[in-house]
Scaffold this motif. Structure first.
Motif, PDB file in Angstrom:
ATOM      1  N   GLY A  70      -0.273  23.262  -3.490  1.00  0.00           N
ATOM      2  CA  GLY A  70      -0.467  21.827  -3.270  1.00  0.00           C
ATOM      3  C   GLY A  70      -1.716  21.252  -3.889  1.00  0.00           C
ATOM      4  N   ILE A  71      -2.617  22.104  -4.375  1.00  0.00           N
ATOM      5  CA  ILE A  71      -3.862  21.588  -4.943  1.00  0.00           C
ATOM      6  C   ILE A  71      -3.594  20.799  -6.226  1.00  0.00           C
ATOM      7  N   THR A  72      -2.644  21.260  -7.033  1.00  0.00           N
ATOM      8  CA  THR A  72      -2.311  20.535  -8.268  1.00  0.00           C
ATOM      9  C   THR A  72      -1.804  19.136  -7.958  1.00  0.00           C
ATOM     10  N   ALA A  73      -0.896  19.018  -6.995  1.00  0.00           N
ATOM     11  CA  ALA A  73      -0.386  17.696  -6.605  1.00  0.00           C
ATOM     12  C   ALA A  73      -1.495  16.835  -6.017  1.00  0.00           C
ATOM     13  N   LEU A  74      -2.359  17.440  -5.211  1.00  0.00           N
ATOM     14  CA  LEU A  74      -3.480  16.699  -4.620  1.00  0.00           C
ATOM     15  C   LEU A  74      -4.382  16.116  -5.696  1.00  0.00           C
ATOM     16  N   LEU A  75      -4.769  16.938  -6.670  1.00  0.00           N
ATOM     17  CA  LEU A  75      -5.649  16.453  -7.732  1.00  0.00           C
ATOM     18  C   LEU A  75      -4.968  15.398  -8.590  1.00  0.00           C
ATOM     19  N   SER A  76      -3.676  15.590  -8.847  1.00  0.00           N
ATOM     20  CA  SER A  76      -2.927  14.599  -9.620  1.00  0.00           C
ATOM     21  C   SER A  76      -2.921  13.249  -8.911  1.00  0.00           C
ATOM     22  N   MET A  77      -2.680  13.268  -7.595  1.00  0.00           N
ATOM     23  CA  MET A  77      -2.645  12.015  -6.827  1.00  0.00           C
ATOM     24  C   MET A  77      -4.030  11.371  -6.759  1.00  0.00           C
ATOM     25  N   LEU A  78      -5.067  12.183  -6.594  1.00  0.00           N
ATOM     26  CA  LEU A  78      -6.430  11.641  -6.540  1.00  0.00           C
ATOM     27  C   LEU A  78      -6.838  11.026  -7.871  1.00  0.00           C
ATOM     28  N   PRO A  95       0.824  -1.208   0.000  1.00  0.00           N
ATOM     29  CA  PRO A  95       0.000   0.000   0.000  1.00  0.00           C
ATOM     30  C   PRO A  95       0.855   1.255   0.000  1.00  0.00           C
ATOM     31  N   VAL A  96       0.428   2.244  -0.773  1.00  0.00           N
ATOM     32  CA  VAL A  96       1.149   3.518  -0.876  1.00  0.00           C
ATOM     33  C   VAL A  96       0.210   4.644  -0.438  1.00  0.00           C
ATOM     34  N   ILE A  97       0.717   5.478   0.466  1.00  0.00           N
ATOM     35  CA  ILE A  97      -0.030   6.638   0.943  1.00  0.00           C
ATOM     36  C   ILE A  97       0.648   7.878   0.387  1.00  0.00           C
ATOM     37  N   ALA A  98      -0.085   8.666  -0.371  1.00  0.00           N
ATOM     38  CA  ALA A  98       0.479   9.844  -1.014  1.00  0.00           C
ATOM     39  C   ALA A  98       0.174  11.097  -0.193  1.00  0.00           C
ATOM     40  N   VAL A  99       1.191  11.944  -0.067  1.00  0.00           N
ATOM     41  CA  VAL A  99       1.028  13.224   0.622  1.00  0.00           C
ATOM     42  C   VAL A  99       1.402  14.344  -0.347  1.00  0.00           C
ATOM     43  N   PRO A 100       0.429  15.106  -0.830  1.00  0.00           N
ATOM     44  CA  PRO A 100       0.771  16.277  -1.643  1.00  0.00           C
ATOM     45  C   PRO A 100       1.328  17.375  -0.746  1.00  0.00           C
ATOM     46  N   THR A 101       2.315  18.097  -1.226  1.00  0.00           N
ATOM     47  CA  THR A 101       2.849  19.208  -0.439  1.00  0.00           C
ATOM     48  C   THR A 101       2.596  20.539  -1.144  1.00  0.00           C
ATOM     49  N   SER A 102       2.704  21.603  -0.386  1.00  0.00           N
ATOM     50  CA  SER A 102       2.458  22.946  -0.919  1.00  0.00           C
ATOM     51  C   SER A 102       3.703  23.533  -1.568  1.00  0.00           C
ATOM     52  N   VAL A 103       4.601  22.661  -2.015  1.00  0.00           N
ATOM     53  CA  VAL A 103       5.837  23.072  -2.680  1.00  0.00           C
ATOM     54  C   VAL A 103       5.592  23.236  -4.175  1.00  0.00           C
TER      55      VAL A 103
END
Length: 222
Positions: free
Chosen positions: A186-194, A170-178
């Motif tokens: 961080g919203i772009t990374a969040l949406l990409s991961m979702l 299992p992999v848990i992804a954490v988007p960062t605000s970088v």
């Protein structure tokens, strides 16, 4: 809830039975709380012999907290503090924490600090993002041998999908605000991961190293 389940100290109703329900004591979110409030909540938890973990604690606040608790353990990069940490037997398995870049390390530090307090062995691998994918391949054995993997990435957040496509854990992804402007904190990374097409990937909130560590710890202790 009865008063046996929590202690009301006016500023907070401290949950003293959370470890019995969920496996871990209540964790103090330090951002938005004063040093005095963190101290008062900590005193209640300590009175019940609970481990105290506080996240998002600034250096300014910890300087005041040290006056009340000189034995507090603090990591300024993680912005986390612990007290009365229990020496519990850790599983032989470990959590791998992987970052895309050096700028993601503070979030990784939070995850590692919390995972350690929760009773886990941790292996940290930094700066193996997709801009130099060969760096990731050099660390694959360590990543694949973990029981659960936390992947932390800003910018476009691609590393989580890449790692998830290479492992059977299992992999848990954490988007960062970088990132620059259109990373949108961080919203772009969040949406990409979702929207990842890699199976087995779950996602926590932006910069939420604590949440990833909590989830990974539950998996590691199964």
């Amino acid at each position: 809830m009865s008063n046996k389940d929590f202690i009301d100290i006016d500023i907070a109703k401290v949950d003293i039975q959370r470890s019995e329900r969920n496996g871990y004591p209540e964790v103090i979110y330090g951002e938005g709380k004063t040093a005095d409030q963190i101290i008062e909540i900590s005193k209640v938890l300590l009175s019940k012999d609970k481990t105290v973990l506080a996240t998002r604690v600034s250096e300014e606040k910890i300087s005041e907290i040290y006056k009340a608790f000189p034995d507090a353990v603090y990591d300024k990069e993680a912005r986390c503090m612990s007290l009365n940490k229990k020496d519990t037997k850790k599983p032989d398995s470990y959590i791998a924490i992987v970052t895309a870049g050096t700028s993601d390390i503070p979030v990784a530090k939070e995850a590692a600090f919390c995972a350690d307090v929760f009773g886990n062995n941790v292996e940290c691998i930094y700066d193996v993002g997709v801009a130099g994918i060969h760096r990731l391949f050099a660390c694959l054995d360590t990543i694949r041998n973990a029981k659960v993997i936390i992947v932390i990435a800003g910018m476009e957040g691609a590393l989580a999908s890449v790692v998830c496509g290479l492992v059977d854990k299992p992999v848990i992804a954490v988007p960062t605000s970088v990132g620059y402007g259109t990373s949108l904190n961080g919203i772009t990374a969040l949406l990409s991961m979702l929207n990842s097409c890699a199976s087995g990937l779950s996602v926590v909130n932006i910069d939420n190293g604590f949440g990833a560590a909590y989830n990974a710890s539950m998996i590691n202790h199964l």
